[in-house]
Each structure stands twice: as structure tokens, then as C-alpha cells.
Design a protein around this motif. Structure first.
Motif, mmCIF file in Angstrom:
data_model
loop_
_atom_site.group_PDB
_atom_site.id
_atom_site.type_symbol
_atom_site.label_atom_id
_atom_site.label_comp_id
_atom_site.label_asym_id
_atom_site.label_seq_id
_atom_site.Cartn_x
_atom_site.Cartn_y
_atom_site.Cartn_z
ATOM 1 N N GLU A 119 40.033 60.034 46.482
ATOM 2 C CA GLU A 119 40.739 59.532 45.305
ATOM 3 C C GLU A 119 39.856 59.495 44.057
ATOM 4 O OE1 GLU A 119 44.039 58.824 45.247
ATOM 5 O OE2 GLU A 119 44.006 59.628 47.297
ATOM 6 N N ALA A 120 38.649 60.037 44.171
ATOM 7 C CA ALA A 120 37.694 60.090 43.043
ATOM 8 C C ALA A 120 37.372 58.700 42.488
ATOM 9 C CB ALA A 120 38.218 60.995 41.934
ATOM 10 N N ILE A 121 37.219 57.730 43.383
ATOM 11 C CA ILE A 121 36.814 56.375 42.999
ATOM 12 C C ILE A 121 35.310 56.274 43.235
ATOM 13 C CG2 ILE A 121 37.127 53.908 43.409
ATOM 14 C CD1 ILE A 121 39.892 54.620 44.604
ATOM 15 N N ALA A 122 34.561 56.075 42.183
ATOM 16 C CA ALA A 122 33.104 56.172 42.261
ATOM 17 C C ALA A 122 32.413 54.901 42.732
ATOM 18 C CB ALA A 122 32.539 56.581 40.893
ATOM 19 N N ASP A 123 33.066 53.746 42.557
ATOM 20 C CA ASP A 123 32.383 52.494 42.855
ATOM 21 C C ASP A 123 33.375 51.473 43.428
ATOM 22 O OD1 ASP A 123 29.614 51.079 42.133
ATOM 23 O OD2 ASP A 123 31.226 49.620 41.823
ATOM 24 N N PHE A 124 32.866 50.553 44.253
ATOM 25 C CA PHE A 124 33.724 49.535 44.862
ATOM 26 C C PHE A 124 34.399 48.655 43.811
ATOM 27 C CE2 PHE A 124 30.674 50.202 48.454
ATOM 28 C CZ PHE A 124 31.604 50.721 49.349
ATOM 29 N N SER A 125 33.744 48.475 42.692
ATOM 30 C CA SER A 125 34.290 47.627 41.629
ATOM 31 C C SER A 125 35.506 48.253 40.949
ATOM 32 C CB SER A 125 33.211 47.328 40.575
ATOM 33 O OG SER A 125 32.761 48.529 39.984
ATOM 34 N N GLU A 126 35.707 49.559 41.149
ATOM 35 C CA GLU A 126 36.831 50.261 40.526
ATOM 36 C C GLU A 126 38.109 50.193 41.373
ATOM 37 O OE1 GLU A 126 35.735 54.259 39.606
ATOM 38 O OE2 GLU A 126 33.838 53.682 38.658
ATOM 39 N N VAL A 127 37.983 49.729 42.613
ATOM 40 C CA VAL A 127 39.134 49.691 43.520
ATOM 41 C C VAL A 127 40.113 48.605 43.093
ATOM 42 C CG1 VAL A 127 39.878 49.304 45.903
ATOM 43 C CG2 VAL A 127 37.759 50.572 45.441
ATOM 44 N N THR A 128 41.391 48.967 43.024
ATOM 45 C CA THR A 128 42.447 48.010 42.663
ATOM 46 C C THR A 128 43.367 47.770 43.856
ATOM 47 O OG1 THR A 128 43.995 49.737 41.946
ATOM 48 C CG2 THR A 128 42.409 48.900 40.297
ATOM 49 N N TYR A 129 44.257 46.817 43.710
ATOM 50 C CA TYR A 129 45.221 46.539 44.778
ATOM 51 C C TYR A 129 46.117 47.750 45.027
ATOM 52 C CZ TYR A 129 49.063 44.430 47.373
ATOM 53 O OH TYR A 129 50.023 44.160 48.323
ATOM 54 N N ALA A 130 46.411 48.507 43.977
ATOM 55 C CA ALA A 130 47.227 49.730 44.126
ATOM 56 C C ALA A 130 46.503 50.738 45.023
ATOM 57 C CB ALA A 130 47.493 50.341 42.749
ATOM 58 N N ASP A 131 45.185 50.812 44.884
ATOM 59 C CA ASP A 131 44.391 51.713 45.741
ATOM 60 C C ASP A 131 44.438 51.240 47.194
ATOM 61 O OD1 ASP A 131 43.492 53.320 43.569
ATOM 62 O OD2 ASP A 131 41.998 51.786 43.076
#
Length: 300
Positions: free
Chosen positions: A43-55
Motif C-alpha cells: 500500500e506504499a505506507i512508509a511508516d507506522f505513524s502513517e497508518v490510519t483506521y481505514a488502512d
């Protein structure tokens, strides 16, 4: 994705040092988090801090599409929720996106167990004149007598056994220890094996050691080895259903409860941290239900 490896390594250290979790538990946590990291890559998410509930919801949808069991999904959510709690504590993230994820309902499966008649046939197939037969008899007697896990069984050393009071010091999950009693049949089988069969097997080993159960080379028996031995015993006894070490653990707990043992005692013997883990054994056999009905109902 190098920046995700550092928090994961820190979390593993936390589980080892602060939480004192077992190696098996840590491996499970690591595997669950690494699976989520693979999802982040896709999903091209680079960092744990970028993860949202939608993810998180997308990740759970992905698990559902791959037909993962509800128990497995629940464990992954719990692992990742704990991981994010750690990241919050370390100020690596500002929120826990897994805190809103609800655990799927666990499938309530009644544990498989053996009736006394089925169990009895397992105790009469080993050749007690051979070292292997003596070992196998001691093994199956002890598993049923104590209800210990196969991993705990393989860790038993001679110094853990106290024949004067018929108890074994068992090294359980999370490095917790407990004393478990065993009966006369297991005592007789153990004494015979230690006195004769174990000595024969130990001569084949390159080095001397104190482990109780040995393979044909004289080395400590592994959980896989125990399962293979049970399969051989079942085949000799001509029992149709598959029997694992855990079935003997289920049988131990079921028979105790069916004969009137209280749940707290069974919990202690099994080494369960929570009573809810023991409550799964509160099912009773149809024969016991019928006997209770016949002896208690006024119009039975």
C-alpha cells in the motif's frame, strides 16, 4: 522500509526483557507484525505513524479475502494492537489505529477427547521388554496423568521428578513453573523406564544429559517425535480417530471435571493463566448427562 525494522526490533526486545514472553509467543508476534509490514509495502505506507483506521480495515478485508480463520485474525489484531501500544509509549506514533478494530467472535469448538474405553486400549500395546516400549508407555501414562503440554513434556529432566511425593516440576509458558502430581500407573511406568529403558537409550548418545524422554539415538525427544510416537501407538491400538498430545491433555481435563474436580484446580494443573481457557472443558459426555438425569429426575 528500513525505518520499520527498528521499532519492530525494539518491540521484540521489550517482549523478551520486560514481558518475559516465551520464544514461541515472540515468534508469533513477530510473524504477525511482519505480515502487516508486507501489507504496508503493497500500500506504499512508509511508516507506522502513517497508518490510519481505514488502512486497518483494508488489511482486515485482505485477511478475509484470503479466508483466514477468525481465531487467526483475532490473534493478528491483538498482536498489532499491543505493538501500537508500545509505539505510543515510545512516542513513535500519535494514535493506535488498531484500538478501534473489533475482534471477530471465536469459533466455539468442543475439544476432542477420548472415552475411558478408547483410552484403555492405548495402554496395552507397548512391549515393556524393550527400551522403546518402556519409553512409550511412560510417555503416554505421563501425558494422561498430568495433562501437560507436549513442549513441557520434552523439557522434563530427571531432577524435576520427585518420586517421594509423585510430583513433577513443569516449566510452562512464559517461563512459569508449576508442580503437577501423577498417579501410581505413571509412577510405575516412569520408574521402569528410568531404571532400564532410558539407560539403554542414553548409551547411544554422544554426551550424557538429564532429559527424561530420549529418542532412539539417546538425544532429547522433540515435540514432533512425541507426535510420531503417539501415531504409532494409535495405529497399534487400531483406534480410528487421530490422537495428538493435545487430545490427551483435553482428555485429562475432561475426565477430571466429569468426575467432580473443581475448575480452579483443573486450571492450576493445566497451567492456564485465565479461567476462561479452562471453561472450554466444561462439556460433559452424553453418558454422564444421562446418568445424572436418571439418578436425579423424579420421573426418570
Amino acid at each position: 522500509m528500513e525505518n520499520v525494522k527498528i521499532p519492530l526490533n525494539l518491540f521484540i526486545e521489550y517482549l523478551q526483557i520486560e514481558k518475559n514472553y516465551s520464544e514461541y509467543t515472540i515468534v508469533c508476534y513477530k510473524r504477525d507484525i511482519e505480515e502487516f509490514i508486507e501489507f504496508m509495502k503493497r500500500e506504499a505506507i512508509a511508516d507506522f505513524s502513517e497508518v490510519t483506521y481505514a488502512d486497518v480495515r483494508l488489511f482486515l478485508t485482505d485477511l478475509h479475502k484470503r479466508h483466514q480463520a477468525s481465531r487467526s485474525v483475532a490473534r493478528k489484531i491483538s498482536s498489532l494492537r499491543s505493538f501500537y501500544k508500545f509505539l505510543l509509549r515510545e512516542k513513535k506514533v500519535e494514535e493506535n489505529p488498531f484500538s478501534l478494530a473489533s475482534l471477530p467472535k471465536k469459533e466455539q469448538k468442543v475439544p476432542k477427547f477420548l472415552y475411558s474405553e478408547e483410552l484403555e486400549s492405548l495402554f496395552h500395546v507397548n512391549d515393556l521388554n524393550t527400551a522403546i516400549g518402556q519409553r512409550n508407555q511412560a510417555l503416554i501414562e505421563l501425558l494422561y496423568a498430568t495433562g501437560i503440554r507436549v513442549s513441557e513434556c520434552c523439557q522434563i529432566q530427571l531432577t524435576d521428578i520427585d518420586f517421594s511425593v509423585s510430583t513433577i516440576l513443569v516449566h510452562g509458558k512464559g517461563k512459569k513453573q508449576r508442580y503437577v502430581p501423577f498417579g501410581s500407573y505413571a509412577k510405575e511406568a516412569l520408574e521402569r523406564y528410568i531404571r532400564d529403558g532410558r539407560e539403554q537409550l542414553l548409551r547411544k548418545a554422544k554426551t550424557s544429559h538429564k532429559y527424561l524422554f530420549l529418542n532412539f539415538r539417546g538425544n532429547p525427544l522433540t515435540p514432533r517425535g512425541v507426535r510420531n510416537i503417539l501415531n504409532e501407538i494409535v495405529e497399534k491400538a487400531a483406534i480410528t480417530q487421530k490422537i495428538s498430545p493435545h487430545v490427551l491433555r483435553h482428555t485429562f481435563a475432561t475426565h477430571l471435571l466429569n468426575e467432580g474436580a473443581d475448575m480452579r484446580t483443573v486450571q492450576e494443573l493445566l497451567g492456564h493463566a485465565h479461567l476462561s481457557s479452562t471453561q472450554v472443558y466444561t462439556h460433559v459426555t452424553k453418558n454422564r448427562l444421562r446418568n445424572i438425569y436418571l439418578h436425579t429426575h423424579p420421573r426418570a
